[in-house]
Write an enzyme that holds these catalytic residues in place. Structure first.
Site, short mmCIF file in Angstrom:
data_model
loop_
_atom_site.label_atom_id
_atom_site.label_comp_id
_atom_site.label_asym_id
_atom_site.label_seq_id
_atom_site.Cartn_x
_atom_site.Cartn_y
_atom_site.Cartn_z
N SER A 95 0.96 -1.30 -0.04
CA SER A 95 0.13 0.04 -0.14
C SER A 95 0.88 1.17 0.07
O SER A 95 1.67 1.58 -0.80
CB SER A 95 -0.88 0.05 1.14
OG SER A 95 -1.97 0.96 1.29
N ASP A 196 -9.91 -5.25 -4.11
CA ASP A 196 -9.11 -4.45 -2.97
C ASP A 196 -9.88 -3.25 -2.90
O ASP A 196 -10.34 -2.33 -3.86
CB ASP A 196 -7.75 -3.81 -3.80
CG ASP A 196 -6.91 -3.07 -2.73
OD1 ASP A 196 -7.42 -2.58 -1.89
OD2 ASP A 196 -5.66 -3.01 -2.85
N HIS A 226 -7.13 -6.19 0.35
CA HIS A 226 -5.90 -5.16 0.11
C HIS A 226 -4.61 -5.66 1.00
O HIS A 226 -3.56 -5.41 0.68
CB HIS A 226 -6.49 -3.77 0.80
CG HIS A 226 -5.34 -2.83 0.97
ND1 HIS A 226 -4.66 -2.21 -0.41
CD2 HIS A 226 -4.66 -1.91 1.64
CE1 HIS A 226 -3.72 -1.49 -0.19
NE2 HIS A 226 -3.83 -1.27 1.29
#
Length: 253
Positions: A95, A196, A226
């Site tokens: 991320s 996601d 995610h």
């Protein structure tokens, strides 16, 4: 001395092989990257370092005192520590950690051997975040974004609330880094979940089509959300990352 939440402490797994820097995500902690780091060390012999980014792993109050420059400085210091070993350095991150991974590859294009961004944010957004950070009446904090995980019973160690001030910083940073992808010349292995709920999967296409590297690969994940490094595909991620590093090293030889 920083007092981390249990499980959020920085980690280092020593090995004789190349160096791998692993970076966690926004409001998260090293807990999300520990399994990947430990697996890369135990199965591939890599030397792995997992720093806890500034303002993370402690409290939202501490995070609110930090911003992009602080998070990048944490990643940069860890990279320099690994570079001092004198062996090839690879960087991977989840991320925002993936965003920082790309940022390091832009700055140290001639020093990083390869990068593996995982569900990285790099300039593709749905507009909701922009509306929030531009709103004059935006609250100082919003509910946390952690634990987007498909596997039942698995929780990410992340903040329960997010300082909007920090969201503004990460939004600006991902846009800037996303516009400089052409500066990345090292091999790139993009890992992206098809589903996601935090970062748009289209970020993978943006990275793939805009990086300057001639060696760009993409691995889709079909069974994770995610926080994929804690999800059903965590072993696949470790295996994909390890083999990619081995292939890059073999090519360099």
């Amino acid at each position: 001395m920083t007092e981390y939440m249990p499980g959020a402490e920085p980690f280092e797994f020593k090995g004789d092989g190349c160096s791998v820097l692993v970076l966690h995500g926004f409001t998260g902690s090293t807990q999300s990257m520990r399994y990947l780091g430990q697996t890369l060390n135990e199965k591939f012999g890599f030397h792995v370092l997992g720093p806890c980014l500034a303002g993370h792993g402690t409290s939202p109050d501490e995070m609110e005192k930090t911003g992009f420059q602080d998070w990048m400085a944490s990643a940069d210091a860890a990279f320099q520590q690994l570079a001092a070993r004198g062996k090839p350095v690879f960087v991977t991150g989840l991320s925002m950690g993936g965003m920082l991974t790309l940022g390091l590859a832009e700055v140290y294009a001639d020093q990083i051997a390869g990068v593996i961004p995982i569900n990285a944010i790099a300039g593709e957004n749905d507009g909701g975040l922009a509306e929030l950070i531009l709103a004059p009446e935006a609250p100082p904090r919003i509910p946390g974004i952690g634990s987007d995980i498909k596997a039942e019973g698995v929780e990410e160690l992340a903040y329960a609330e997010v300082p909007v001030k920090c969201l503004r910083d990460v939004y600006l940073a991902q846009a800037a880094i996303g516009d400089r992808l052409d500066k990345i010349s090292c091999p790139v292995m993009i890992i992206q979940s098809r589903e996601d709920h935090v970062v748009r999967p289209m970020n993978a296409h943006r990275i793939m089509t805009r990086v300057g590297s001639s060696d760009v690969r993409l691995r889709w994940l079909d069974n994770s959300y995610h926080v994929a490094t804690l999800d059903n595909d965590k072993d696949l991620i470790a295996q994909t990352t390890g083999r990619f590093i081995q292939e890059v090293l073999a090519g360099d030889g």
